[in-house]
Design a protein around this motif. Sequence first.
Motif, PDB file in Angstrom:
ATOM      1  N   VAL A  13     -15.816  38.835   3.806  1.00  0.00           N
ATOM      2  CA  VAL A  13     -17.095  38.935   3.102  1.00  0.00           C
ATOM      3  C   VAL A  13     -17.073  40.117   2.139  1.00  0.00           C
ATOM      4  CG1 VAL A  13     -19.562  39.402   3.371  1.00  0.00           C
ATOM      5  CG2 VAL A  13     -18.439  37.768   4.888  1.00  0.00           C
ATOM      6  N   ARG A  14     -16.568  41.242   2.607  1.00  0.00           N
ATOM      7  CA  ARG A  14     -16.484  42.439   1.757  1.00  0.00           C
ATOM      8  C   ARG A  14     -15.610  42.167   0.526  1.00  0.00           C
ATOM      9  NH1 ARG A  14     -17.375  47.490   3.532  1.00  0.00           N
ATOM     10  NH2 ARG A  14     -16.924  46.909   5.699  1.00  0.00           N
ATOM     11  N   THR A  15     -14.464  41.536   0.751  1.00  0.00           N
ATOM     12  CA  THR A  15     -13.542  41.244  -0.347  1.00  0.00           C
ATOM     13  C   THR A  15     -14.145  40.259  -1.338  1.00  0.00           C
ATOM     14  OG1 THR A  15     -11.629  41.630   1.082  1.00  0.00           O
ATOM     15  CG2 THR A  15     -11.252  40.355  -0.925  1.00  0.00           C
ATOM     16  N   PHE A  16     -14.783  39.208  -0.819  1.00  0.00           N
ATOM     17  CA  PHE A  16     -15.379  38.207  -1.695  1.00  0.00           C
ATOM     18  C   PHE A  16     -16.443  38.818  -2.595  1.00  0.00           C
ATOM     19  CE2 PHE A  16     -18.665  35.134  -2.742  1.00  0.00           C
ATOM     20  CZ  PHE A  16     -17.925  34.107  -3.297  1.00  0.00           C
ATOM     21  N   TYR A  17     -17.334  39.605  -2.037  1.00  0.00           N
ATOM     22  CA  TYR A  17     -18.410  40.192  -2.837  1.00  0.00           C
ATOM     23  C   TYR A  17     -17.848  41.133  -3.897  1.00  0.00           C
ATOM     24  CZ  TYR A  17     -22.426  38.363  -0.296  1.00  0.00           C
ATOM     25  OH  TYR A  17     -23.385  37.531   0.213  1.00  0.00           O
ATOM     26  N   ASP A  18     -16.797  41.832  -3.564  1.00  0.00           N
ATOM     27  CA  ASP A  18     -16.186  42.748  -4.521  1.00  0.00           C
ATOM     28  C   ASP A  18     -15.529  41.970  -5.661  1.00  0.00           C
ATOM     29  OD1 ASP A  18     -15.263  45.370  -5.425  1.00  0.00           O
ATOM     30  OD2 ASP A  18     -13.281  44.682  -4.811  1.00  0.00           O
ATOM     31  N   LEU A  19     -14.782  40.918  -5.320  1.00  0.00           N
ATOM     32  CA  LEU A  19     -14.050  40.155  -6.331  1.00  0.00           C
ATOM     33  C   LEU A  19     -14.953  39.294  -7.198  1.00  0.00           C
ATOM     34  CD1 LEU A  19     -10.865  38.820  -4.469  1.00  0.00           C
ATOM     35  CD2 LEU A  19     -10.971  40.576  -6.231  1.00  0.00           C
ATOM     36  N   PHE A  20     -15.888  38.580  -6.587  1.00  0.00           N
ATOM     37  CA  PHE A  20     -16.655  37.572  -7.310  1.00  0.00           C
ATOM     38  C   PHE A  20     -17.987  38.097  -7.858  1.00  0.00           C
ATOM     39  CE2 PHE A  20     -13.588  35.224  -4.968  1.00  0.00           C
ATOM     40  CZ  PHE A  20     -13.352  34.060  -5.671  1.00  0.00           C
ATOM     41  N   PRO A  56     -14.282  28.874  16.163  1.00  0.00           N
ATOM     42  CA  PRO A  56     -13.836  30.270  16.233  1.00  0.00           C
ATOM     43  C   PRO A  56     -12.364  30.421  16.627  1.00  0.00           C
ATOM     44  CG  PRO A  56     -15.366  29.740  18.019  1.00  0.00           C
ATOM     45  CD  PRO A  56     -15.429  28.620  17.052  1.00  0.00           C
ATOM     46  N   ASP A  57     -11.853  29.535  17.476  1.00  0.00           N
ATOM     47  CA  ASP A  57     -10.455  29.640  17.887  1.00  0.00           C
ATOM     48  C   ASP A  57      -9.508  29.351  16.731  1.00  0.00           C
ATOM     49  OD1 ASP A  57     -11.281  30.240  20.422  1.00  0.00           O
ATOM     50  OD2 ASP A  57     -10.993  28.209  21.229  1.00  0.00           O
ATOM     51  N   LEU A  58      -9.882  28.399  15.879  1.00  0.00           N
ATOM     52  CA  LEU A  58      -9.019  28.037  14.760  1.00  0.00           C
ATOM     53  C   LEU A  58      -9.082  29.059  13.626  1.00  0.00           C
ATOM     54  CD1 LEU A  58      -9.636  24.163  14.523  1.00  0.00           C
ATOM     55  CD2 LEU A  58      -7.789  25.399  15.691  1.00  0.00           C
ATOM     56  N   TYR A  59     -10.107  29.886  13.637  1.00  0.00           N
ATOM     57  CA  TYR A  59     -10.264  30.928  12.613  1.00  0.00           C
ATOM     58  C   TYR A  59     -10.149  32.324  13.228  1.00  0.00           C
ATOM     59  CZ  TYR A  59     -11.735  27.457   9.162  1.00  0.00           C
ATOM     60  OH  TYR A  59     -11.764  26.401   8.281  1.00  0.00           O
ATOM     61  N   SER A  60      -9.490  32.408  14.370  1.00  0.00           N
ATOM     62  CA  SER A  60      -9.442  33.682  15.103  1.00  0.00           C
ATOM     63  C   SER A  60      -8.712  34.785  14.336  1.00  0.00           C
ATOM     64  CB  SER A  60      -8.775  33.472  16.468  1.00  0.00           C
ATOM     65  OG  SER A  60      -7.453  32.962  16.311  1.00  0.00           O
ATOM     66  N   GLU A  61      -7.783  34.380  13.428  1.00  0.00           N
ATOM     67  CA  GLU A  61      -7.042  35.410  12.682  1.00  0.00           C
ATOM     68  C   GLU A  61      -7.817  35.913  11.467  1.00  0.00           C
ATOM     69  OE1 GLU A  61      -6.075  31.795  10.222  1.00  0.00           O
ATOM     70  OE2 GLU A  61      -6.708  32.288  12.256  1.00  0.00           O
ATOM     71  N   ILE A  62      -8.953  35.286  11.186  1.00  0.00           N
ATOM     72  CA  ILE A  62      -9.768  35.689  10.030  1.00  0.00           C
ATOM     73  C   ILE A  62     -10.697  36.829  10.420  1.00  0.00           C
ATOM     74  CG2 ILE A  62     -11.531  34.956   8.366  1.00  0.00           C
ATOM     75  CD1 ILE A  62      -8.784  33.699   7.909  1.00  0.00           C
ATOM     76  N   ASP A  63     -10.594  37.938   9.697  1.00  0.00           N
ATOM     77  CA  ASP A  63     -11.539  39.051   9.864  1.00  0.00           C
ATOM     78  C   ASP A  63     -12.714  38.748   8.936  1.00  0.00           C
ATOM     79  OD1 ASP A  63     -13.001  41.425   9.735  1.00  0.00           O
ATOM     80  OD2 ASP A  63     -11.216  42.687   9.911  1.00  0.00           O
ATOM     81  N   LEU A  64     -13.758  38.127   9.490  1.00  0.00           N
ATOM     82  CA  LEU A  64     -14.859  37.639   8.661  1.00  0.00           C
ATOM     83  C   LEU A  64     -15.533  38.757   7.886  1.00  0.00           C
ATOM     84  CD1 LEU A  64     -16.481  35.222   7.760  1.00  0.00           C
ATOM     85  CD2 LEU A  64     -17.966  35.524   9.748  1.00  0.00           C
ATOM     86  N   GLU A  65     -15.768  39.881   8.519  1.00  0.00           N
ATOM     87  CA  GLU A  65     -16.415  40.994   7.819  1.00  0.00           C
ATOM     88  C   GLU A  65     -15.591  41.443   6.625  1.00  0.00           C
ATOM     89  OE1 GLU A  65     -17.449  44.192  10.394  1.00  0.00           O
ATOM     90  OE2 GLU A  65     -18.809  42.986  11.638  1.00  0.00           O
ATOM     91  N   GLU A  66     -14.279  41.502   6.803  1.00  0.00           N
ATOM     92  CA  GLU A  66     -13.410  41.940   5.717  1.00  0.00           C
ATOM     93  C   GLU A  66     -13.375  40.906   4.597  1.00  0.00           C
ATOM     94  OE1 GLU A  66     -11.423  44.501   3.526  1.00  0.00           O
ATOM     95  OE2 GLU A  66     -12.275  44.936   5.508  1.00  0.00           O
ATOM     96  N   ALA A 124     -21.786  26.137  -5.797  1.00  0.00           N
ATOM     97  CA  ALA A 124     -20.862  26.760  -6.749  1.00  0.00           C
ATOM     98  C   ALA A 124     -19.848  27.617  -6.000  1.00  0.00           C
ATOM     99  CB  ALA A 124     -21.661  27.570  -7.767  1.00  0.00           C
ATOM    100  N   ILE A 125     -19.385  28.681  -6.626  1.00  0.00           N
ATOM    101  CA  ILE A 125     -18.328  29.505  -6.045  1.00  0.00           C
ATOM    102  C   ILE A 125     -18.769  30.242  -4.786  1.00  0.00           C
ATOM    103  CG2 ILE A 125     -17.131  29.825  -8.233  1.00  0.00           C
ATOM    104  CD1 ILE A 125     -18.520  32.595  -8.384  1.00  0.00           C
ATOM    105  N   ASN A 126     -20.079  30.373  -4.567  1.00  0.00           N
ATOM    106  CA  ASN A 126     -20.597  31.008  -3.358  1.00  0.00           C
ATOM    107  C   ASN A 126     -20.126  30.293  -2.103  1.00  0.00           C
ATOM    108  OD1 ASN A 126     -22.393  29.263  -4.973  1.00  0.00           O
ATOM    109  ND2 ASN A 126     -23.629  29.154  -3.122  1.00  0.00           N
ATOM    110  N   ARG A 127     -19.734  29.027  -2.242  1.00  0.00           N
ATOM    111  CA  ARG A 127     -19.292  28.248  -1.090  1.00  0.00           C
ATOM    112  C   ARG A 127     -17.896  28.641  -0.614  1.00  0.00           C
ATOM    113  NH1 ARG A 127     -20.201  22.178  -2.962  1.00  0.00           N
ATOM    114  NH2 ARG A 127     -19.039  22.969  -4.762  1.00  0.00           N
ATOM    115  N   ILE A 128     -17.153  29.375  -1.425  1.00  0.00           N
ATOM    116  CA  ILE A 128     -15.810  29.785  -1.007  1.00  0.00           C
ATOM    117  C   ILE A 128     -15.893  30.690   0.217  1.00  0.00           C
ATOM    118  CG2 ILE A 128     -13.751  31.077  -1.677  1.00  0.00           C
ATOM    119  CD1 ILE A 128     -13.976  28.315  -2.985  1.00  0.00           C
ATOM    120  N   ILE A 129     -16.781  31.655   0.202  1.00  0.00           N
ATOM    121  CA  ILE A 129     -16.929  32.516   1.388  1.00  0.00           C
ATOM    122  C   ILE A 129     -17.579  31.724   2.518  1.00  0.00           C
ATOM    123  CG2 ILE A 129     -19.173  33.476   0.721  1.00  0.00           C
ATOM    124  CD1 ILE A 129     -16.274  35.203   2.631  1.00  0.00           C
TER     125      ILE A 129
END
Length: 352
Positions: free
Chosen positions: A327-334, A315-325, A299-304
């Motif tokens: 995760v924090r945003t996803f849990y707050d929104l969803f 990791p190189d292709l996602y280097s601009e992603i702040d994963l911790e941030e 379900a929507i849990n797969r978005i994060i």
Amino acid sequence: MRKFLSIIMILLVSLSLFAGGAKEEAVKETDTQSTEFTDSLGRSHTFDGEIERIAPSGSLSQMVLYSLVPEKLVGLSSDLSDNELLYLDEKMADLPLFGTFYGKKANLNKEALVYASPDVVIDAGDIKDGIAEDLDNLEKEIGIPVVFIECFLTNTADAYRKLGSLVGNEERAEILASYSQKAIDKADEARQMIENPVSVYYSSSPDGLNGIPTGNFHAEVIELVGGENVIPANFSSGSNIVSLEQILIWNPDVILLVDENAYRTVTTDSSWASLDAVKNNRVYLIPQSPYSFIDNPPAINRIIGIYWLGSVLYPDLYSEIDLEEEVRTFYDLFYGYSLSDDEIDMLLDSQP
């Protein structure tokens, strides 16, 4: 006297016209409050006034509705575990249980559903043969509108927007839709830049020997981010049970596991030690709270999970992603839950 009577008549006519005008205006207001909605199956329903009470028909619709309009839920399709309730509104624990309409464990309690008196029952998922007839029959049995919203991983944003138009919360639906689409777009963009696909073995069982094959909806996130599932789509060996010998032949770059016992076995048992994933410390325990980042439920849990797995595999292709941030945003929104730094560290720690 005649003049007085004339004045009275004029007043009566004026009042009559005013009342008629008011009545006509009331009818217009009533008309504008009626909303016709066409669901993803082309089935039309008319709703008088705003929808205030909603019942889900399965785990996917329950999760999507919880993220969008938790205050309008009048019941649940499945019980919430203690782990889930750590992250979700505690009021959810007091809602009645209806069961699910579809699936191997279908157990919809129609009496409980009718008693809860929802304005609408919402089903969500993939379109299957005969689903329109099934929902029409259910609608006739319970006397409550039953609406279907097509919802799968890559159309999550569209599903939110369609639901938002139905339940009268388009602004919040757009926030969730935009976040979802951004993650999906990132996966699409990164996938086009992959030169050497990372091979992946994914197992959900305690012994690590129940693998998820290519094309299975439980492996959608792996394929979306560009992972190369080592188990072919046509693999069949009794509930996807594979032998260690076969895994050694596949020799995946990365191993994804759900169960802590499987993680300990794979990382400490000498029989697994020759695998590249083990030798290179690329065995990962998938974050599970309150739901898996990869599936279960799908379900929507797969978005994060897109951001998490993308960062794990490439990791190189996602280097601009702040994963911790993220995760924090996803849990707050969803989920409506504010994670502490320690909780984020625990979620993202791949070692039990």
